[in-house]
Design an enzyme around this catalytic site. Structure first.
Site, short mmCIF file in Angstrom:
data_model
loop_
_atom_site.label_atom_id
_atom_site.label_comp_id
_atom_site.label_asym_id
_atom_site.label_seq_id
_atom_site.Cartn_x
_atom_site.Cartn_y
_atom_site.Cartn_z
N ASP A 112 3.07 -1.39 -7.63
CA ASP A 112 2.84 -0.95 -8.98
C ASP A 112 3.84 -1.27 -10.03
O ASP A 112 3.69 -1.55 -11.23
CB ASP A 112 2.43 0.56 -8.91
CG ASP A 112 1.12 0.76 -8.18
OD1 ASP A 112 0.98 -0.28 -7.49
OD2 ASP A 112 0.61 1.94 -8.28
N ASP A 202 1.40 -2.68 -15.75
CA ASP A 202 1.64 -2.29 -14.16
C ASP A 202 1.90 -3.38 -13.61
O ASP A 202 1.23 -4.54 -13.73
CB ASP A 202 0.81 -1.33 -13.82
CG ASP A 202 0.87 0.08 -13.94
OD1 ASP A 202 1.60 0.53 -14.75
OD2 ASP A 202 0.14 0.98 -13.07
N HIS A 250 -5.19 -2.72 -11.60
CA HIS A 250 -4.48 -3.33 -10.54
C HIS A 250 -5.57 -4.38 -10.11
O HIS A 250 -6.54 -4.03 -9.63
CB HIS A 250 -3.98 -2.40 -9.35
CG HIS A 250 -2.94 -1.54 -10.14
ND1 HIS A 250 -2.57 -0.36 -9.37
CD2 HIS A 250 -2.25 -1.58 -11.22
CE1 HIS A 250 -1.73 0.37 -10.05
NE2 HIS A 250 -1.54 -0.15 -11.27
N ASP A 252 -5.22 -6.29 -7.35
CA ASP A 252 -4.99 -6.43 -5.94
C ASP A 252 -6.10 -5.90 -4.79
O ASP A 252 -5.92 -5.96 -3.56
CB ASP A 252 -3.49 -6.21 -5.19
CG ASP A 252 -3.07 -4.83 -5.63
OD1 ASP A 252 -3.88 -3.99 -6.04
OD2 ASP A 252 -2.12 -4.34 -5.11
N CYS A 357 -0.35 -2.66 -1.99
CA CYS A 357 0.46 -1.68 -3.06
C CYS A 357 1.48 -1.03 -2.34
O CYS A 357 2.61 -0.73 -2.94
CB CYS A 357 -0.63 -0.54 -3.18
SG CYS A 357 -2.45 -0.95 -3.61
#
Ligand code: NVA
Length: 379
Positions: A112, A202, A250, A252, A357
């Site tokens: 992150d 982030d 995020h 991902d 993560c």
């Protein structure tokens, strides 16, 4: 001498080249954060109504740490150097001259915060007050890399003020009153909690593909943050993208490049940036829908979705770590010629995510390649 005893050499240009050195997070002391303008946590079904905060239960933390330690040990056994952050007391209140926040968060998801691009590791701005000081847990490692590697570029994005100007007023209270349709209209308009008062991003909203970086605009990354990244990485092409999701955070678990020529796309969160598919197709990349996730609901206390199924750590273009319960995702990658390593990590979800993560690249082999020589005008 064991491979991991070598000096650090920071270098990673993409998500798939052979991994040599990585940071794996720790679950220690992770908090359910106190409410703040950027985020509100509430799990009334588990006795945590809005406004309450506190440390995640010890037995959950122990299980999560056991899985993270096993994951780290497996990577080390394969000759990959693994470093870990240094937790601090996340239950403490923090403040700047502008605000006070009752708790911090934790140090499970290094992805992150740390963005590795070539010889650089960039500390992201973050956009939660509870995560403003999170960089401190990685400083012992970054200091060490700075000493060990004369070529390491240690960078930090401008710390945001995170005053009331940074956030839309009462965003999350209003969010609960909107229909699904209205939420999606707001996504199309990129109208989430952050204003454009200052750059915020982030690191986990960035997917690295050599000369090209995909950056998702989201609830934690604003257009000013993407503009700042563009200016900061002038030799890269930065593509701003959004997907069909009401509160994105995020990239991902939404869009994941797995090797040159192949990317996984979330089967539910379709791209809302039409150029994305065209750009990949024009450059002979195949985008495939990810497999069905194994879980039908989020893990207890988790703010991450079931799409952690596609949140994976790639060890090299033929080897990928996938969460051990994600049978269909493993099968799909197996059929595409990958050696799939099942890694139990579901108990880590509440601490901030999955395999991608929980890690941050320090070193991968390889150089900066251009995988997208054919541009799409305006993208
Ligand atoms: N917030 C996203 C990404 C997690 C890695 C999700 O929950 O799917």
């Amino acid at each position: 001498m064991a491979e991991y005893a070598r000096k650090a050499k920071v270098c990673s240009w993409n998500e798939w080249d052979p991994l040599k050195h990585v940071i794996v997070g720790r679950a220690d002391g992770t908090m359910i954060q106190a409410p703040e303008p950027a985020v509100e946590r509430e799990w009334p079904q588990y006795g945590v109504p809005l406004g309450t905060c506190g440390r995640l239960p010890q037995e959950m933390e122990d299980k999560a740490n056991e899985q993270l330690n096993n994951f780290a040990a497996m990577l080390e056994k394969r000759g990959i150097r693994v470093d870990r952050p240094t937790p601090i007391d996340f239950s403490q209140a923090v403040q700047t001259p502008d605000w006070k926040q009752a708790t911090m968060f934790g140090c499970m998801p290094p992805r992150d915060l740390l963005l590795t691009v070539g010889h650089e590791i960039l500390e992201a701005t973050m956009s939660y007050r509870s995560r403003w000081f999170e960089y401190l847990v990685y400083r012992p490692l970054l200091e060490q890399y700075f000493k060990e590697d004369a070529d390491f570029r240690w960078e930090a994005a401008p710390k945001p003020r995170l005053t009331e100007r940074t956030y839309k007023k009462n965003y999350w209270t209003r969010f609960k009153t909107w229909s699904e349709e209205e939420k999606l209209e707001r996504t199309q308009a990129r109208d989430w909690v952050l204003t454009e008062a200052e750059p915020c991003f982030d690191a986990a909203d960035v997917a690295r593909l050599g000369r090209d970086l995909l950056v998702q605009q989201s609830t934690v990354t604003n257009a000013a943050g993407i503009r700042w990244l563009r200016q900061h990485f002038p030799s890269h092409r930065i593509h701003a993208v959004i997907f069909k999701e009401d509160a994105p955070m995020h990239i991902d678990a939404t869009f994941v490049p797995v090797r040159p020529g192949l990317a996984l796309s979330n089967r539910q969160r379709k791209p809302l940036t039409p150029e994305l598919a065209e750009f990949f197709k024009k450059n002979d990349w195949e985008i495939i829908e990810c497999a069905k996730p194994a879980h039908d609901q989020k893990a207890k206390f988790s703010f991450c979705s079931v799409w952690l199924s596609m949140n994976m750590l790639i060890l090299d273009p033929k080897t990928v770590c996938v969460e051990a319960s994600e049978k269909e995702q493993m099968e799909q990658l197996d059929q595409r010629g990958f050696e799939v390593i099942p890694v139990p990590l579901w108990d880590v979800a509440a601490f901030g995510g999955g395999l991608h993560c929980a890690t941050a690249d320090v070193t991968r082999e390889g150089t900066c390649q251009d995988y997208f020589p054919k541009p799409i005008p305006g993208f």
